[in-house]
Design an enzyme around this catalytic site. Structure first.
Site, PDB file in Angstrom:
ATOM      1  N   ASP A 123       6.012   4.653   4.866  1.00 34.09           N
ATOM      2  CA  ASP A 123       6.926   3.755   5.278  1.00 34.09           C
ATOM      3  C   ASP A 123       7.143   2.555   4.760  1.00 34.09           C
ATOM      4  OD1 ASP A 123       4.215   3.429   6.284  1.00 34.09           O
ATOM      5  OD2 ASP A 123       4.919   1.796   7.727  1.00 34.09           O
ATOM      6  N   HIS A 124       6.215   2.146   3.511  1.00 31.61           N
ATOM      7  CA  HIS A 124       6.560   0.810   2.672  1.00 31.61           C
ATOM      8  C   HIS A 124       6.974   1.196   1.428  1.00 31.61           C
ATOM      9  CE1 HIS A 124       4.127  -1.689   5.720  1.00 31.61           C
ATOM     10  NE2 HIS A 124       3.834  -0.638   6.047  1.00 31.61           N
ATOM     11  N   HIS A 162       5.813  -5.585  11.674  1.00 32.83           N
ATOM     12  CA  HIS A 162       5.388  -4.425  11.811  1.00 32.83           C
ATOM     13  C   HIS A 162       5.238  -4.170  13.184  1.00 32.83           C
ATOM     14  CE1 HIS A 162       3.047  -0.833  10.766  1.00 32.83           C
ATOM     15  NE2 HIS A 162       3.664  -0.894   9.560  1.00 32.83           N
ATOM     16  N   ASP A 210      -0.165  -4.258   6.151  1.00 34.66           N
ATOM     17  CA  ASP A 210      -0.768  -3.593   7.223  1.00 34.66           C
ATOM     18  C   ASP A 210      -2.373  -3.586   7.152  1.00 34.66           C
ATOM     19  OD1 ASP A 210       1.632  -2.546   7.671  1.00 34.66           O
ATOM     20  OD2 ASP A 210       1.310  -0.423   7.628  1.00 34.66           O
ATOM     21  N   HIS A 266       1.108  -1.093  -0.041  1.00 26.22           N
ATOM     22  CA  HIS A 266       0.047   0.006   0.109  1.00 26.22           C
ATOM     23  C   HIS A 266       1.114   1.202  -0.055  1.00 26.22           C
ATOM     24  CE1 HIS A 266       1.047  -0.657   4.037  1.00 26.22           C
ATOM     25  NE2 HIS A 266       0.604   0.522   4.640  1.00 26.22           N
TER      26      HIS A 266
END
Length: 319
Positions: A71-72, A277, A218, A67
């Site tokens: 942070d990804h 995570h 997430d 997504h």
């Protein structure tokens, strides 16, 4: 039935933190090494330094983004420039949910320097299956407030077990003919002047499932959707941002607790669960492990950065 390219299947946990990095945990990034294929899943800021520490190299052919939270994916920008400066020529494909084309276009613009290799973007839709040589990727919609994906990596079916005694009883001598049968070829024997065809089905057991890895990204628990392709996963890497004491916070921010991750692993009959995570509010994952253990009796871990897990061949039921 596809041919398995290599026997090794390894998962490198290059970054295991939540939305912010810590001294000991970098932002989310996973690398799956399958035979000669390297696949990157998410690429948080600082991922390329983690690759250097883990000595994984930069030879991956694809990046799968779960997504578009920063942070990804922010690590992709620097990684592309490093690969270009290093002389990479092989194309790179970035897979992702809605807006992947716009995001990849923006990344190219930010890099400014001329990129010396081709970068392609491919939008992935939940429910479709991405077919590759020897494996497939099944994307599943997440529950995180924005369009997102869980990814299921699944090897093609493996041949059944070779019955050596049965082959010998049929007149097949040990040697190259064994190998031909195991590769799926018919062979012809001359028995007392008569030709006899021995087919693989006469000496091979039923096909066996390939290995399977799930990366949840997430999300709140999405057990029912994962069951379609994720049952009997060898490894489930699941969002465990919070321990069970913070269930209300997990619901508010649309993440999962460690106990919920354990429930998903049990429902999927997963062989191994990796808690992923971890929020920066925790200095230890000890409570996460305790919470998950209450719900899951299989092999359990909360990997530190740079942990590598081998995924061995294990015979398991066909879903």
């Amino acid at each position: 039935m596809g041919i398995i390219a290599g026997e090794t299947l390894q998962v490198f946990f290059l970054g295991t933190s939540g939305a912010l990095p810590t001294i000991s945990r970098s932002l989310p990034c996973l690398l799956i090494k399958w035979g000669s294929h390297d696949l990157l899943f998410d690429c948080g800021e600082g991922a390329q330094r983690q690759m250097m520490k883990a000595r994984t190299g930069f030879s991956f052919e694809s990046i799968f983004v779960t997504h578009w939270h920063a942070d990804h994916f922010l690590g992709i920008i620097g990684l592309i420039q490093t690969m270009s400066f290093s002389g990479r020529e092989e194309p790179l494909t970035i897979y992702g949910p809605d807006a992947v084309h716009e995001m990849v276009s923006d990344i190219k613009q930010i890099c400014r320097n001329r990129i010396k290799f081709q970068i392609e973007s491919k939008r992935v839709r939940p429910g479709e299956t991405l077919i590759f040589d020897g494996y497939s990727i099944h994307p599943i919609a997440t529950d995180h407030g924005i369009p997102g994906l869980s990814y299921i990596f699944e090897e093609n079916m493996r041949p059944g077990r070779f019955d050596r005694e049965q082959a010998i009883a049929l007149g097949v001598r040990p040697g190259p003919l064994f190998g031909r049968l195991q590769r799926g070829e018919d062979i012809v024997l001359n028995v007392e002047g008569l030709e006899q065809v021995i087919s693989p089905g006469m000496v091979m057991g039923p096909p066996r499932p390939g290995r399977k890895i799930i990366y949840s990204g997430d999300t709140r628990p999405i057990t029912a959707d994962l069951l379609d392709h994720g049952e009997f996963a060898d490894l489930l890497i699941h969002d465990a941002t919070f321990d069970d004491a913070e269930i209300d916070r997990a619901r508010e921010f649309m993440h999962s607790t460690a106990g919920e991750a354990g429930e998903v692993a049990t429902a999927l009959k997963a062989g191994r669960l990796a808690l992923f995570h971890i929020s920066t509010r925790y200095t230890s994952a000890e409570n996460h492990l305790l919470d998950a253990r209450k719900k899951f009796t299989g092999e359990l871990c909360a990997p530190d950065d740079l942990t590598m897990l081998d995924i061995p061949f294990i015979d398991r039921p066909c879903p």
